[in-house]
Design an enzyme around this catalytic site. Structure first.
Site, PDB file in Angstrom:
ATOM      1  N   GLU A   1     117.598  25.125  51.134  1.00  0.00           N
ATOM      2  CA  GLU A   1     116.415  24.625  50.441  1.00  0.00           C
ATOM      3  C   GLU A   1     116.666  23.299  49.747  1.00  0.00           C
ATOM      4  OE1 GLU A   1     117.469  27.733  50.392  1.00  0.00           O
ATOM      5  OE2 GLU A   1     115.833  28.895  51.259  1.00  0.00           O
TER       6      GLU A   1
ATOM      7  N   PHE B   1     112.235  30.946  45.650  1.00  0.00           N
ATOM      8  CA  PHE B   1     113.364  30.174  46.185  1.00  0.00           C
ATOM      9  C   PHE B   1     113.389  28.752  45.608  1.00  0.00           C
ATOM     10  CE2 PHE B   1     112.661  32.789  50.333  1.00  0.00           C
ATOM     11  CZ  PHE B   1     112.980  33.946  49.656  1.00  0.00           C
ATOM     12  N   ILE B   2     112.350  28.386  44.885  1.00  0.00           N
ATOM     13  CA  ILE B   2     112.388  27.107  44.162  1.00  0.00           C
ATOM     14  C   ILE B   2     113.622  27.064  43.274  1.00  0.00           C
ATOM     15  CG2 ILE B   2     111.260  25.882  42.247  1.00  0.00           C
ATOM     16  CD1 ILE B   2     108.610  26.354  43.657  1.00  0.00           C
TER      17      ILE B   2
ATOM     18  N   PHE C   1     108.980  31.993  49.955  1.00  0.00           N
ATOM     19  CA  PHE C   1     108.691  32.558  48.644  1.00  0.00           C
ATOM     20  C   PHE C   1     109.006  31.536  47.544  1.00  0.00           C
ATOM     21  CE2 PHE C   1     109.100  36.183  51.377  1.00  0.00           C
ATOM     22  CZ  PHE C   1     108.141  37.060  50.918  1.00  0.00           C
ATOM     23  N   ALA C   2     108.074  31.395  46.626  1.00  0.00           N
ATOM     24  CA  ALA C   2     108.227  30.393  45.582  1.00  0.00           C
ATOM     25  C   ALA C   2     109.447  30.656  44.708  1.00  0.00           C
ATOM     26  CB  ALA C   2     106.971  30.337  44.712  1.00  0.00           C
TER      27      ALA C   2
ATOM     28  N   HIS D   1     111.016  38.129  45.008  1.00  0.00           N
ATOM     29  CA  HIS D   1     109.982  37.723  45.959  1.00  0.00           C
ATOM     30  C   HIS D   1     108.595  37.912  45.362  1.00  0.00           C
ATOM     31  CE1 HIS D   1     113.441  38.432  48.613  1.00  0.00           C
ATOM     32  NE2 HIS D   1     112.854  37.698  49.514  1.00  0.00           N
TER      33      HIS D   1
HETATM   34  C1  LIG Z   1     117.388  31.323  49.276  1.00  0.00           C
HETATM   35  C2  LIG Z   1     116.624  32.088  50.280  1.00  0.00           C
HETATM   36  N1  LIG Z   1     116.046  31.447  51.299  1.00  0.00           N
HETATM   37  C3  LIG Z   1     115.327  32.122  52.216  1.00  0.00           C
HETATM   38  C4  LIG Z   1     115.183  33.477  52.132  1.00  0.00           C
HETATM   39  C5  LIG Z   1     114.308  34.221  53.130  1.00  0.00           C
HETATM   40  N2  LIG Z   1     115.142  34.939  54.076  1.00  0.00           N
HETATM   41  C6  LIG Z   1     115.490  36.222  53.878  1.00  0.00           C
HETATM   42  S1  LIG Z   1     116.527  36.794  55.049  1.00  0.00           S
HETATM   43  C7  LIG Z   1     116.510  35.311  55.841  1.00  0.00           C
HETATM   44  C8  LIG Z   1     117.309  35.119  57.076  1.00  0.00           C
HETATM   45  C9  LIG Z   1     118.716  35.475  56.848  1.00  0.00           C
HETATM   46  O1  LIG Z   1     119.412  35.344  58.030  1.00  0.00           O
HETATM   47  P1  LIG Z   1     120.871  35.896  58.143  1.00  0.00           P
HETATM   48  O2  LIG Z   1     121.675  35.444  56.997  1.00  0.00           O
HETATM   49  O3  LIG Z   1     121.363  35.529  59.501  1.00  0.00           O
HETATM   50  O4  LIG Z   1     120.728  37.472  58.010  1.00  0.00           O
HETATM   51  P2  LIG Z   1     119.938  38.460  58.963  1.00  0.00           P
HETATM   52  O5  LIG Z   1     118.557  38.542  58.458  1.00  0.00           O
HETATM   53  O6  LIG Z   1     120.025  37.930  60.337  1.00  0.00           O
HETATM   54  O7  LIG Z   1     120.654  39.756  58.827  1.00  0.00           O
HETATM   55  C10 LIG Z   1     115.694  34.401  55.201  1.00  0.00           C
HETATM   56  C11 LIG Z   1     115.451  33.024  55.654  1.00  0.00           C
HETATM   57  C12 LIG Z   1     115.803  34.119  51.043  1.00  0.00           C
HETATM   58  N3  LIG Z   1     115.688  35.435  50.838  1.00  0.00           N
HETATM   59  N4  LIG Z   1     116.523  33.415  50.151  1.00  0.00           N
END
Ligand SMILES: Cc1ncc(C[n+]2csc(CCOP(=O)(O)OP(=O)(O)O)c2C)c(N)n1
Ligand SMILES: Cc1ncc(C[n+]2csc(CCOP(=O)(O)OP(=O)(O)O)c2C)c(N)n1
Ligand SMILES: [Mg+2]
Ligand SMILES: [Mg+2]
Lengths: 329, 325, 329, 325
Positions: B60, B86-87, B83-84, B129
């Site tokens: 981010e 994550f700001i 999701f905000a 979230h």
């Molecule tokens: C800081 C942050 N950015 C984005 C997200 C949204 N998010 C949750 S899981 C995910 C993907 C994670 O991928 P990975 O680490 O490969 O784990 P997987 O879901 O494949 O098990 C995202 C983008 C989050 N929770 N936190």
């Protein structure tokens, strides 16, 4: 890399200019005329002058907090006094006195300025590199960062993205041995910090940052690579800051003799020796350069000292591009 | 009559139309390109403009940093943060970089970026979230925070946001995505920095934003039946706030109720209350009431999450108390 | 690595248990009984079971958002129904229903829980590893992270510090090919993500995450290294999630045939084949395990369904350790 | 009479004495160990306890993350972030991790950490080294924000903070480091969540924290000469705030002035004003006045920085206006 005599003389003048620039502001910082803190780069001239030498006006430059040298050399000659005036916090400063030493930008030469949060420009610079690709221009972006700054998470996010997208972005990591008081060997696990870039499949190398020719050569090859669309390069330039972290820091954390050892490797001294011994330059030409620099710097200083303070009311300008914020009645 | 589309469709349409109109606009974020966004909001953009839609790593700070840098070169990035909450991980890039660039460059360049983020609770996603992050941003001069409550507002404000040269945080409340409403097909701008008087009334001013506007309207209906006429103000731009519209309304009604999702302490209801207390004290007839979430993290279990959210009955109760003060 | 027959049977049972656990919660999530979103790890059983198998109760464990399997297996058998009840948001949940699927912690077995912000536990885990050194215990810390999560700046800050200080911290990077819809090959520059760790001089390796014996072996050697004071290890486990990112995601971004190919490599199927072919286990023993698991899981489910909701008023508890926050009158 | 020491010495002494008393306490941060801190606050600790003082890389998220993890194991980390502006780069760790751990672990463990950070302006360091970051933290349930104004308060509050089990942000205003005052040599705790009535008075309540307290006192002196008696309340704990002391005071005086460094909009003065407007409206005799910084970034040039900071004359003017309202 073999530089021409003229090129070498020019760059010698550049280095002397920024050395003297720093010595002057050091004096006026210590005597209280310059407000706030300043971070001096005396001893690191080749690392700044060499990199800037390779770049065009349209290439994007992100100096670091210790970047007066790069900022001055990237600027147009007529603007250099404005840079000094900025450090003095004057109305004539290149940013109207609002930024001071740490926040000097100059968009017409694409000096994008520094952000006081270490590691911030390391991600902002992704954007100018990205814009070059988006707009299909061949302007490269150079971001300066320190050995300490490599601790920030943004360095990883930036390198990961630049490497994945092959952005024309060059990371110039100025390893001057310390982050404030902490030696890089105590805060990073690598032998050479350039090893870090290899973990991203990014060409990464360590170079003597006090050897002006070496700096120019490695920068040029990184610029060429970027223009060929092959992506980022990490260049670690080994050097040393002669002063403390900020002007006034006694730097008690340095082992005895270390500074002296590095003074032997002064980039200006090394360049001068080369000029005299390999380029057939006469002492008188050197003296001429120094005299020119002295006059030049003095004109910046006189200008800075004579300039008025900003209007306090200017403080409320430019917070938004379209909304006026309330001032004082 | 114009067609009715959902809040999410309205945002999607605004993006498509602005991308079409101005090739300096691009979208960037996690899963925004090929998949069309975690919430589906950027659907169809990548297939039309594959070189103007960028899926990134989970980075981010890099997303916002890159957007700022690209904006300095004249581009108009629209970044999605999902999701905000994550700001928080790119807070520095928003408050210390984007917010200050116009000031640092003396207006010669600025962070003309839009950051889209999904705010608020209600979908049982707990601590990280579900937060209302508005107060994290509203003390930072240089930022613009938008908070639409209808599809019509969402489309018009997003178009204005993209064209605006300040860094804009565009908040999309999860509870509104499926809400439908009339939306013109053409491009149109809604003015920034201008509150909307959703309903006129003479007795009580209710300030409410995003999903709380429906709440306020329902309460106003019900109270109207009891002879209490509420004026509802929806700020639309939370920051910089349209003080004037609120002040004028309270100067008329003398009574102020603010419905605000998110913790009470230091929520934006606090600023609105103080503004009124400071500027039109002589017009005030009764104490202010803040109807807010509780001062806790947002828990998961539905009965718990519902308990911490603003309560409808409290709006009614507050209005009645003010009238009999 | 050669496991004993009993060990292999145990771990087979573990994997079947977490597979069935997930299948049950998937059903109750899809039918709306479980609130919110759940992230299923069906297909990734070996990567979780193998790592947990090596750890003691006193080792610190940081599961990820897809970590029900690791959480269940790290817990004491009598607590497993409480974990399911937590996912249902019930008062009897192991965290009183306040956390749900993504926030299940269980301090008595040092399951430290997940934080919904990706990359957050990657730095929190520095602290438990640090505490082991500070307190001179030999408990190691394991943090699970995904291929996508590697994008976060915290990963760099953590790895840099752990490597510099040689903390007993093991990074288990579960590479299930995707971060939501984005293949890791499109968001990272390395061929194998374990290459990244090499940039920090950290022993880093990529292993077949569906091969339970390989997972156990590589984890054991990382634990041994940590206990010898040699610092962190990065283990990349190659695997695949069979479901979408969350239960309900149709995963339209996957190329055709990919899932089927990976189903061939189902870790449970592979383990069963080994049991039958190399360990001389009878089909009947396998059936017995499945029967046991079925009874077990059903008891969790019944417990969860029969459990009451939390008291709403509990929402205001524990915000502070010593200050009451205001509730509703 | 006790000896007089400086604000910075008082903090240093508190750290030494708590390190001595409780071996679970350690310090961590950039340059805090060998050099004794960028501001010299941790001087002498590393040489006494080389295994309990840690110089880190520039990795604020790791510093706070590590501190949280170590706290969960029963240790008591005291982290230094240098300039409070750097909270932005580890904001997530503070608001989404530290602040929520007690809640997540149902009180079985918590982020018993202290984060020391240097806040405020006045030293000509511009945008990123001069901010008042208090409002960034005060909407986050679970956090404690302390703001001492004297050496005595600094020592006592820091000791309480280290012993407290919540995550505490301990703010040190740069303008106060050289301020001297009487400080007992022994260890002592000052109560958290308890405001200090710095001066009693019947006409106007002035709320002021940190370096603004001196400001308030000077104004109160001057106004006293004119027959206006100000009561000065120093919250000490900004969050969770001691509402009662403030409310009681304003209920007595009927008039409220808040002096607050930092932008006005959504500063904590807003919460204090609204709290009063909401709870004791019937006691109010005049509008509230907020004396704050301007809503801008903090510029470098001294004349500019001085201009955006709260103005002393405005305090006098405000008080006079309230009395003649
Ligand atoms: C800081 C942050 N950015 C984005 C997200 C949204 N998010 C949750 S899981 C995910 C993907 C994670 O991928 P990975 O680490 O490969 O784990 P997987 O879901 O494949 O098990 C995202 C983008 C989050 N929770 N936190
Ligand atoms: C995020 C952040 N953390 C800490 C600081 C304080 N700080 C300013 S410069 C500096 C050291 C930087 O070291 P390095 O990158 O090696 O550059 P050098 O000063 O040696 O040129 C520190 C810790 C900061 N400005 N921003
Ligand atoms: Mg350095
Ligand atoms: Mg993945």
């Amino acid at each position: 890399m073999a530089l021409s005599k003229d090129h070498m003389l020019n760059i010698y003048r550049d280095m002397v200019l920024i050395r003297r620039f720093e010595e002057i502001i050091e004096k006026y910082s210590k005597n209280g005329t310059i407000p706030g803190f300043i971070h001096l780069s005396i001893g690191q001239e080749a690392a700044q002058a060499g990199v800037i030498d390779v770049l065009r006006e349209t290439d994007y430059k992100f100096p670091d907090h210790r970047g007066h040298g790069a900022i001055v050399l990237a600027s147009r000659p007529e603007d250099r006094k404005l840079i000094m005036a900025e450090i003095f916090g004057k109305k004539t400063g290149i940013n109207g006195g609002r930024g001071g030493s740490m926040h000097i930008n100059d968009l017409k030469v694409r000096n994008m300025g520094f952000n006081g949060i270490q590691g911030s420009t390391v991600v902002t610079s992704l954007g100018t590199a990205f814009a070059s690709v988006y707009n299909q221009t061949d302007d490269v972006t150079v971001v300066f960062m320190g050995d300490g700054t490599l601790g920030e998470g943004t360095c990883h996010e930036s390198m990961n993205m630049a490497a994945t997208w092959k952005l024309p972005l060059i990371y110039v990591l100025i390893n001057n041995q310390y982050a404030i008081s902490t030696p890089y060997t105590e805060s990073h696990p690598q032998k050479q910090l350039s090893d870090w870039g290899k973990g991203y499949n990014v060409p990464s190398m360590t170079v003597d940052g006090n050897d002006i020719e070496a700096v120019i050569e490695v920068t040029q090859s990184a610029v060429d690579r970027a223009k060929r669309g092959e992506g980022p390069t990490l260049i670690e330039l080994m050097t040393y800051r002669w002063q403390g972290h900020f002007s006034g820091d006694p730097a008690a954390y340095r082992p005895e003799g270390e500074l002296e050892k590095w003074k032997e490797k002064c980039p200006i001294k090394l360049a001068k020796e080369k000029l005299l011994n390999h380029f057939g330059v006469h002492e008188s030409e050197i003296t001429e350069i120094h005299n020119w620099v002295e006059k030049e710097i003095n004109s910046y200083l006189e200008f800075s000292l004579a300039s008025p303070n900003p209007s306090p009311q200017d403080s409320i300008k430019y917070v938004y591009t379209d909304v006026e914020v309330e001032g004082r009645s | 009559m114009t067609r009715k589309i959902s809040f999410s469709k309205a945002i999607n349409e605004a993006l498509h139309q602005e991308m079409e109109r101005d090739e300096k606009v691009f979208i960037i974020g996690e899963d925004v390109a090929k998949m069309g966004g975690d919430f589906g909001i950027t659907a169809g953009i990548w297939s039309k403009w594959p070189k103007r839609a960028f899926d990134t790593a989970l980075s981010e700070s890099a997303i916002i940093g890159l957007s700022c840098g690209a904006a300095l070169c004249g581009l108009r990035p629209v970044a999605e943060l999902m999701f905000a909450d994550f700001i928080a991980v790119c807070y520095d890039q928003i408050v210390n970089n984007a917010a200050k660039l116009s000031y640092m460059y003396e207006g010669k360049a600025s962070a003309q970026i839009v950051v889209r983020a999904v705010t608020g609770g209600g979908i049982r996603c707990a601590y990280h979230h579900s937060q209302c992050i508005e107060p994290w941003l509203m003390n930072i001069p240089g930022l613009v925070v938008l908070a639409p409550s209808t599809p019509y507002e969402a489309k018009g404000l997003l178009i204005s946001a993209i064209r605006n040269n300040n860094p804009v945080i565009f908040l999309e409340h999860k509870g509104l995505y499926n809400k439908k409403g009339e939306v013109p097909e053409d491009l149109y701008e809604l003015p920034l920095y201008k509150a909307n008087i959703v309903r006129e009334g003479s007795d009580i001013t209710i300030v409410a934003a995003m999903s709380m506007v429906d709440f306020a309207q329902k309460a106003a209906e019900e109270l109207s039946g009891q002879g209490i006429q509420c004026e509802i103000i929806n700020p639309l731009t939370l920051f910089p706030l349209d003080k004037e519209t609120i002040i004028n309304s309270v100067a008329k009604t003398g009574r102020l109720v603010i419905i605000q999702e998110g913790p009470k302490f230091m929520g934006y209801a606090a600023e609105i209350g103080s503004m009124v207390y400071e500027e039109i004290f002589e017009y005030l007839k009764a104490p202010m009431k803040r109807i807010t979430s509780l001062d806790t993290p947002v828990p998961f279990a539905p009965v718990m999450e519902d308990y911490v959210m603003p309560q409808y009955e409290d709006v009614l109760k507050a209005c009645n108390q003010l009238m009999s003060f």
